[in-house]
Design an enzyme around this catalytic site. Structure first.
Site, PDB file in Angstrom:
ATOM      1  N   CYS A   1     -20.176  -0.282  -2.550  1.00 36.46           N
ATOM      2  CA  CYS A   1     -20.233  -1.052  -3.801  1.00 36.46           C
ATOM      3  C   CYS A   1     -21.518  -0.860  -4.603  1.00 36.46           C
ATOM      4  O   CYS A   1     -21.468  -0.415  -5.745  1.00 36.46           O
ATOM      5  CB  CYS A   1     -20.034  -2.530  -3.487  1.00 36.46           C
ATOM      6  SG  CYS A   1     -18.530  -2.809  -2.567  1.00 36.46           S
TER       7      CYS A   1
ATOM      8  N   ASP B   1       0.859  -1.185   0.000  1.00 33.42           N
ATOM      9  CA  ASP B   1       0.000   0.000   0.000  1.00 33.42           C
ATOM     10  C   ASP B   1       0.893   1.232   0.000  1.00 33.42           C
ATOM     11  O   ASP B   1       1.988   1.205   0.565  1.00 33.42           O
ATOM     12  CB  ASP B   1      -0.915   0.006   1.232  1.00 33.42           C
ATOM     13  CG  ASP B   1      -2.191   0.791   0.985  1.00 33.42           C
ATOM     14  OD1 ASP B   1      -3.275   0.186   0.920  1.00 33.42           O
ATOM     15  OD2 ASP B   1      -2.097   2.031   0.816  1.00 33.42           O
TER      16      ASP B   1
ATOM     17  N   LYS C   1      -0.804   3.038   7.211  1.00 29.80           N
ATOM     18  CA  LYS C   1      -1.579   1.797   7.173  1.00 29.80           C
ATOM     19  C   LYS C   1      -0.651   0.580   7.270  1.00 29.80           C
ATOM     20  O   LYS C   1      -0.913  -0.376   7.995  1.00 29.80           O
ATOM     21  CB  LYS C   1      -2.327   1.741   5.831  1.00 29.80           C
ATOM     22  CG  LYS C   1      -3.716   1.225   5.915  1.00 29.80           C
ATOM     23  CD  LYS C   1      -4.357   1.406   4.559  1.00 29.80           C
ATOM     24  CE  LYS C   1      -5.739   0.876   4.521  1.00 29.80           C
ATOM     25  NZ  LYS C   1      -6.331   0.960   3.178  1.00 29.80           N
TER      26      LYS C   1
END
Ligand code: UGA
Length: 461
Positions: A288, A56, A61
């Protein structure tokens, strides 16, 4: 991290129902993007016995993941990461190093909705650009992100145009069908695996990596990339259409006196209809369905094709998200100086994701109408505070409901089902519930004269 005892590890892995595969290493896989799709995909491929490097660009993170801090609430994920971290699962920000080691690369970056309703492709493009700079040996590049039809072919061209030797890479598309909150289970027990590629080598590589699941008789469908891309959009769109349809029927039931729960249950028993996505409520949300429905509408438009059913589904959903507020206003027409509890901030139970959650619409509307908002969720308060820092947040259901004029229930959390009605009757100013998820026990509620429950798709009591 990784200090779990073997017996605990065995128990945890038994939960996944797929056994322990580590040690039988097959591939070295790089996964670009550690969102819920990338992190679940990478971790589950480690569980299936591969060496996996999750990449990433977000240093924080990656630092967190290395420390065992998993930002998202996803059952079983943390336990699996603990089990495999630094054995056959690693985290890095170094794309070049990950690509140089991998023979299979999954791209699992976000393709969020742009302002014009199309899918934003910037993250995918930059992932492809950094991959193109790092390919040194033969590798299969597989897109997991949900992408507009034609993107896999475009990715192939982009890599070629960037000067990568076309003998060194093959491109494929392998859509995911993971629900947030059950993503690990869904990965390990899929209804089907879809592989889209014009390259036999890419299709074979992907089939091999999914072999432990294919061995369990999970159907694996190998098609061209355009078909794979369409399968993903069409699947999400049809599920969303089912939800909008049942919500319309719920609204009708409310007028006719029929019971939506029994209607949906009986409909779902018809194998041609099926029980899934037939639960009525305050409209679908999440990262989504809204974006994929919108993207597919735009894609169809560019080809001059009108998708009337999908357009109708989205319109219905916009209206459905306002139903809880409309119901509230029908009981309390003037919300000024009223305190309204919002129970449920996540877009559905089992996640702390608030993207496109019904609570966002409800809180916005409540503020427009001048209400004081008290919000509560078992796990999603912190993300909501970033969007609405100046509303009040409760620390429990009881503290949230204290002195409220009404409560909206917008997420189907188990703990909301267990609300102690007798106690609630005493602490709320006016015990009025707009139960948009239909989760409060009807018999208990109706036996309490002071409590008013207004449900979607059912008569109020
Ligand atoms: C959805 C799909 O279910 C996954 O198959 C897909 O892989 C994923 O999108 C994706 O594209 O990545 P998800 O967004 O996690 O997964 O959530 P769902 O459980 O499908 O729910 C979506 C929304 O519909 C939620 O707001 C939920 O509350 C609502 N919903 C769902 C209903 O209102 N009724 C239902 O019967 C089911």
């Amino acid at each position: 991290m990784g200090n779990y005892s073997t017996s605990l590890l065995t128990v945890l892995l038994t939960l996944t129902g797929i056994g322990i595969f580590a040690g039988d290493t097959q591939h070295t896989i790089a996964v670009i993007g550690t969102g819920y799709v990338g992190l679940v995909t990478g971790t589950c491929f480690a569980h299936l016995g591969n060496n996996v490097i999750c990449v990433d660009i977000d240093q924080q993170k990656i630092n967190d993941l290395k420390k065992g801090i998993v930002g998202m609430y996803e059952p079983e994920l943390k336990e699996l990461i603990y089990a495999y971290y630094e054995k056959n699962l690693w985290f890095t920000t170094d794309t070049a190093e990950a690509i140089s080691k991998a023979d299979l690369v999954f791209i699992a970056v976000d393709t969020p909705m742009s302002d014009d309703g199309t899918a934003y492709m910037g993250y995918l493009q930059s992932a492809l650009t950094s991959i193109s700079k790092s390919i040194r040996k033969k590798v299969v590049i597989c897109i997991k992100s949900t992408v507009p039809i034609g993107t896999t072919a475009y990715a192939q061209q982009l890599l070629k145009d960037s000067g990568v030797d076309s003998d060194l890479f093959d491109v494929a598309m392998n859509p995911e069908f993971l629900r947030e909150g059950t993503a690990v289970y869904d990965f390990l027990h899929p209804d089907r695996i879809v592989i889209g590629s014009y390259s036999q080598h890419a299709a074979d590589t992907l089939q091999k990596v999914y072999q432990p699941l294919i061995d369990k008789e999970i159907p694996c469908i190998v098609v061209d990339p355009e078909t794979a891309e369409t399968i993903k959009y069409a699947s999400n769109s049809l599920l969303a259409i089912k939800i909008s349809f049942i919500n319309e029927i719920a609204n009708l039931c409310e007028k006719t006196g029929a019971c939506i729960c029994s209607v949906a249950h009986a409909m779902g028993l018809d194998k041609r209809i099926g029980p899934y996505c037939l639960k009525h409520g305050p409209g679908f949300g999440g990262s989504c369905f809204p974006k994929d429905c919108s993207a597919l509408l735009h894609i169809a438009n560019t080809y001059g094709v009108t998708l009337n059913t999908l357009g109708g589904c989205m319109k219905t959903n916009e209206q459905q998200r306002l139903v809880p507020i409309k119901k509230l206003l029908s009981h309390i027409p003037d919300l000024r100086n009223k305190t309204i509890a919002v129970l449920g901030l996540a877009f559905k139970a089992g996640t702390n994701d608030i993207r496109n959650s019904c609570a966002l619409t409800a809180i916005e509307q409540l503020r427009i109408h001048g209400a004081h908002v008290k919000a509560y969720d078992p796990v999603a308060i912190e993300p909501m505070k970033k969007i609405f820092p100046d509303i009040e947040y409760g620390t429990s259901i009881a503290s949230t409901l204290a002195d409220c004029d009404a409560a909206l229930i917008l997420t189907e959390w188990q703990e909301f089902k267990e609300v102690e009605m007798l106690a609630i009757e005493r602490i709320m100013k006016h015990p009025l519930f707009i139960d948009a998820c239909n989760i409060l026990d009807e018999k208990t509620c109706c036996s309490l004269r002071a409590v008013v429950i207004d449900k979607i798709g059912k008569k109020s009591c």
